[in-house]
Write a protein that holds these residues in place. Sequence first.
Motif, PDB file in Angstrom:
ATOM      1  N   LYS A 192      41.662  44.726  47.281  1.00  0.00           N
ATOM      2  CA  LYS A 192      40.928  45.699  46.283  1.00  0.00           C
ATOM      3  C   LYS A 192      41.256  44.728  45.023  1.00  0.00           C
ATOM      4  CE  LYS A 192      40.615  50.225  47.590  1.00  0.00           C
ATOM      5  NZ  LYS A 192      40.946  51.806  47.554  1.00  0.00           N
TER       6      LYS A 192
ATOM      7  N   ASN B 220      36.455  55.180  53.678  1.00  0.00           N
ATOM      8  CA  ASN B 220      37.748  55.688  53.441  1.00  0.00           C
ATOM      9  C   ASN B 220      38.620  56.261  54.509  1.00  0.00           C
ATOM     10  OD1 ASN B 220      38.052  54.479  50.850  1.00  0.00           O
ATOM     11  ND2 ASN B 220      36.931  56.150  49.968  1.00  0.00           N
TER      12      ASN B 220
ATOM     13  N   TYR C 134      33.678  49.149  51.221  1.00  0.00           N
ATOM     14  CA  TYR C 134      35.063  49.824  50.983  1.00  0.00           C
ATOM     15  C   TYR C 134      36.167  48.611  51.416  1.00  0.00           C
ATOM     16  CZ  TYR C 134      32.503  54.087  51.539  1.00  0.00           C
ATOM     17  OH  TYR C 134      31.738  55.033  51.524  1.00  0.00           O
ATOM     18  N   TYR C 135      37.365  48.841  50.757  1.00  0.00           N
ATOM     19  CA  TYR C 135      38.176  47.723  50.968  1.00  0.00           C
ATOM     20  C   TYR C 135      39.662  48.284  51.290  1.00  0.00           C
ATOM     21  CZ  TYR C 135      34.619  45.182  48.542  1.00  0.00           C
ATOM     22  OH  TYR C 135      33.582  44.729  47.892  1.00  0.00           O
TER      23      TYR C 135
ATOM     24  N   ALA D 222      37.370  44.841  54.677  1.00  0.00           N
ATOM     25  CA  ALA D 222      36.209  45.197  53.954  1.00  0.00           C
ATOM     26  C   ALA D 222      35.107  45.460  55.016  1.00  0.00           C
ATOM     27  CB  ALA D 222      35.745  44.139  53.002  1.00  0.00           C
TER      28      ALA D 222
ATOM     29  N   THR E 286      35.290  40.776  47.568  1.00  0.00           N
ATOM     30  CA  THR E 286      34.140  41.354  47.450  1.00  0.00           C
ATOM     31  C   THR E 286      33.423  40.920  48.765  1.00  0.00           C
ATOM     32  OG1 THR E 286      34.050  41.185  45.043  1.00  0.00           O
ATOM     33  CG2 THR E 286      32.036  41.781  46.086  1.00  0.00           C
TER      34      THR E 286
ATOM     35  N   ASN F  95      43.475  48.409  50.777  1.00  0.00           N
ATOM     36  CA  ASN F  95      44.068  48.353  49.333  1.00  0.00           C
ATOM     37  C   ASN F  95      44.743  46.990  49.154  1.00  0.00           C
ATOM     38  OD1 ASN F  95      43.857  51.094  49.019  1.00  0.00           O
ATOM     39  ND2 ASN F  95      45.754  51.551  49.948  1.00  0.00           N
TER      40      ASN F  95
END
Length: 126
Positions: free
Chosen positions: A65, A104, A59-60, A49, A69, A62
């Motif tokens: 997600k 991303n 952004y994380y 992240a 946090t 997949n």
Amino acid sequence: EVQLQASGGGLVQAGGSLRLSCAASGFTFDDYAIGWFRQAPGKEREGVACMSNDDGSTYYANSVKGRFTISSDNAKNTVYLQMNSLKPEDTAIYFCAADGVCGNSRFGPFVLPDYWGQGTQVTVSS
């Protein structure tokens, strides 16, 4: 001098939660993107992240997600990783890092950071 001090790792049962902290010094979160990586035994290090220094976007990977946090407390110059619904496959050493490319990307949410903190071990038992 940029320094990153990670803490908060530990042993938790599957389904549990942990919050990692990373105390930063020598820069502010307006200067550099900041984020988390992890490395499991026998696997490559992967970005988990990150938080952009441009607008605070997050952004994380997949794989995390909806469960993890990233957040920050600018007054304390500390970034956090709240990890919920932990799975055994989340077991790894977690590192905070700064001054990378956050967004991303097919390479993950956070790449090529210039600064690294020491790791903190997270172990999730089944």
